[in-house]
Every structure is written in structure tokens, then in C-alpha cells.
Design a protein around this motif. Structure first.
Motif, PDB file in Angstrom:
ATOM      1  N   VAL A 177      -1.446   4.791  11.190  1.00  0.00           N
ATOM      2  CA  VAL A 177      -1.499   3.977   9.748  1.00  0.00           C
ATOM      3  C   VAL A 177      -0.841   2.826   9.584  1.00  0.00           C
ATOM      4  O   VAL A 177      -1.167   1.726   9.234  1.00  0.00           O
TER       5      VAL A 177
ATOM      6  N   GLU B 165      -9.904   4.771   9.018  1.00  0.00           N
ATOM      7  CA  GLU B 165      -9.889   5.384   7.801  1.00  0.00           C
ATOM      8  C   GLU B 165      -8.894   4.264   6.694  1.00  0.00           C
ATOM      9  O   GLU B 165      -9.458   3.730   5.727  1.00  0.00           O
ATOM     10  N   LEU B 166      -7.781   3.938   7.377  1.00  0.00           N
ATOM     11  CA  LEU B 166      -6.780   2.589   6.773  1.00  0.00           C
ATOM     12  C   LEU B 166      -7.689   1.571   6.430  1.00  0.00           C
ATOM     13  O   LEU B 166      -7.773   0.653   5.349  1.00  0.00           O
ATOM     14  N   ARG B 167      -8.443   0.895   7.218  1.00  0.00           N
ATOM     15  CA  ARG B 167      -9.031  -0.357   7.647  1.00  0.00           C
ATOM     16  C   ARG B 167     -10.386   0.023   6.419  1.00  0.00           C
ATOM     17  O   ARG B 167     -10.540  -1.024   5.692  1.00  0.00           O
TER      18      ARG B 167
ATOM     19  N   TRP C 170      -4.828  14.542   5.424  1.00  0.00           N
ATOM     20  CA  TRP C 170      -3.747  13.479   6.104  1.00  0.00           C
ATOM     21  C   TRP C 170      -3.916  13.447   7.784  1.00  0.00           C
ATOM     22  O   TRP C 170      -4.018  12.135   8.294  1.00  0.00           O
TER      23      TRP C 170
ATOM     24  N   LEU D 240       4.403  -0.563   3.374  1.00  0.00           N
ATOM     25  CA  LEU D 240       3.602   0.630   3.382  1.00  0.00           C
ATOM     26  C   LEU D 240       4.598   1.522   2.929  1.00  0.00           C
ATOM     27  O   LEU D 240       5.617   1.674   3.509  1.00  0.00           O
TER      28      LEU D 240
ATOM     29  N   THR E 157      -4.826  11.196   0.142  1.00  0.00           N
ATOM     30  CA  THR E 157      -5.878  11.975   1.113  1.00  0.00           C
ATOM     31  C   THR E 157      -6.214  13.461   0.408  1.00  0.00           C
ATOM     32  O   THR E 157      -5.493  13.956  -0.409  1.00  0.00           O
TER      33      THR E 157
ATOM     34  N   ILE F 136       0.893   5.776   0.167  1.00  0.00           N
ATOM     35  CA  ILE F 136       0.034   6.580   0.300  1.00  0.00           C
ATOM     36  C   ILE F 136       0.542   7.875   0.120  1.00  0.00           C
ATOM     37  O   ILE F 136       1.813   8.370   0.635  1.00  0.00           O
TER      38      ILE F 136
ATOM     39  N   VAL G  11       0.920  -1.172   0.092  1.00  0.00           N
ATOM     40  CA  VAL G  11      -0.031  -0.012  -0.029  1.00  0.00           C
ATOM     41  C   VAL G  11       1.002   1.188  -0.047  1.00  0.00           C
ATOM     42  O   VAL G  11       1.906   1.503   0.875  1.00  0.00           O
TER      43      VAL G  11
ATOM     44  N   ALA H 293      -1.930  -0.933   9.279  1.00  0.00           N
ATOM     45  CA  ALA H 293      -1.188  -1.931   8.266  1.00  0.00           C
ATOM     46  C   ALA H 293      -0.603  -3.076   8.696  1.00  0.00           C
ATOM     47  O   ALA H 293      -0.910  -4.181   8.234  1.00  0.00           O
TER      48      ALA H 293
END
Length: 248
Positions: free
Chosen positions: A55, A230-232, A223, A67, A197, A25, A23, A59
């Protein structure tokens, strides 16, 4: 949370549904978060560092292997000197405060980009963090520092050109796999999910090659307000998608 997704693949990492292996970001909105509260921009960056901690934890708990965080782009040098100095200070603080905990948790730190353009003490701290965590294998935290995807592609092309010049390979043998292996991300899992974001809907010169078949998710949350929940939600959105890889 709102989303505007573009479906694609990353030769193939995360499969279809389930947890993405990698992932990335684009952590956007620190300045706007601070402005809305009448605070200096550095306050937004500080809160953004807290969001990064949350986050990363979420993760790891979800089983994400890697990440990648876009922390400082090659274009960020255009910002005011005071803001750049604040960002360098935060980077010093983050590494000093978090390194031992990251190491204990088995997290390997990788750097994407040319961090040696930073002040010597910051570059030394970054090198030490990379060296200390090099043997860890539970999860990888890749931090993009002084990173630009176009520059990364140029760098990869130069590496391949040097091999051609040295007679190691023939130009016609250069293929996608060879170029991919010349990128900063060559030892990372293929990118499965890229999140941005703050409501902006562009990639801003970030992981352009790697995003070719990644799932894209653009969220309105600034952010500093983006955390574990929010990540989930983003991971659940990813799991609901059908990844076709151009096959049908």
C-alpha cells in the motif's frame, strides 16, 4: 469492494477530485484473516506488514503526500501479552528491514502517539528511524503507535492550558487553528481520505478531529488482502466524490 461513505471535508487539503494529499488507514482484520486459515494471529500480523509495504508503494506511485497507518492503538494493551510481544517483534523486524529502503526512497517517518511506552529497544529503534528520515521530503509515512485520538485531544488541551497559565495567550483567543496546531498531526497535510478495512464501520478513536471533513471509506476486505489494487480502487472512489465542505 463495497463502500459506505460519509461525505465531509478536511479544511481544505486535497481539493475536490484527484489524488488525496493525506490518506489514513485503520488496518483491521489480521486476526480474522489468520483464523480463517487456521493460523496463529501473528501470521495475520506478518501478512498485514506485507500489505503495508504494498500500500505504501502504491500510495507513493499515485502521488499521495502522506500515508498514515493505525499500527497500535492505546487500547491494544488489553490484548494478550503474547500477542503484544509478537507485535513488538514485528515492529522491530519491520524497522530493521525497511528503514534503509524507506530512506533511499525519500520517505519521512513520523510517529503519532506515545511510543516511549514501548520496550526501550523498540522506542530507540523508532527514534532512530524518525531521526534518519527527518530530512526526506518525497512522501511521509506516519505511523500511529500507542495512539488514541481522545488522548491526543487531551494532550493538545493541556499544551494550550500551559500557555494560558504562562500568560502567553488569553483563553478567549484559543480557536480551532490553535488547537489543530497542538495536535500530533500539526505538520501533516489535512486528512482527505480515511479507509477502514474488514467491514467494520467505526473510527475506533482514530483521528477524530482530523476526520471532521475527511471522506470515509469502509471496505469489506481484510487488511492482509488489501494491496495496491485495493488502494487504487479507493483512490478512484475518492476522485469520483464531490467535496462540498458544508458550502451547499
Amino acid at each position: 469492494m463495497t463502500s459506505n461513505a460519509a461525505s465531509a471535508v478536511s479544511q481544505p487539503g486535497g481539493g475536490g477530485a484527484g489524488v488525496p494529499r493525506h490518506v489514513a488507514i485503520i488496518m483491521d482484520g489480521n486476526g480474522r484473516w489468520a483464523k480463517a486459515r487456521g493460523l496463529p494471529r501473528v501470521a495475520g500480523h506478518r501478512q498485514g506488514a506485507e500489505a503495508a509495504r504494498a500500500v505504501l508503494r502504491a500510495a507513493g506511485e499515485a502521488g499521495v503526500e502522506c500515508l498514515t497507518l493505525y499500527a497500535f492503538s492505546s487500547e491494544n494493551w488489553r490484548r494478550p501479552e503474547t500477542e503484544i510481544n509478537d507485535l513488538m517483534g514485528l515492529l522491530r523486524l519491520y524497522i530493521s528491514a525497511e528503514l534503509n529502503a524507506l530512506h533511499r526512497e525519500g520517505i519521512r517517518i513520523r510517529i503519532l502517539g506515545d511510543h516511549r511506552a514501548f520496550p526501550p529497544d523498540v522506542a530507540k529503534l523508532v527514534d532512530a528511524a524518525v531521526a534518519k528520515t527527518a530530512g526526506n521530503s518525497r512522501m511521509t509515512l506516519a505511523i500511529a503507535l500507542n495512539y488514541g485520538s481522545r488522548a491526543e485531544l487531551v494532550h493538545a488541551a493541556q499544551k494550550l492550558a500551559a500557555r494560558v497559565s504562562a500568560g502567553e495567550i488569553e483563553p478567549e483567543r484559543i480557536d480551532e487553528a490553535m488547537l489543530d496546531a497542538s495536535l500530533y498531526t500539526s505538520d501533516l497535510p489535512p486528512l482527505d481520505l480515511l479507509i477502514r478495512t474488514s467491514g467494520e464501520r467505526r473510527l475506533s478513536n482514530f483521528l477524530l478531529w482530523q476526520s471532521a471533513y475527511a471522506e470515509l471509506l469502509f471496505v469489506d476486505t481484510l487488511w492482509p488482502d488489501f494491496g495496491g489494487d485495493e488502494l487504487r480502487a479507493a483512490l478512484a472512489d475518492f476522485a469520483s466524490r464531490e467535496r462540498r465542505y458544508g458550502g451547499r
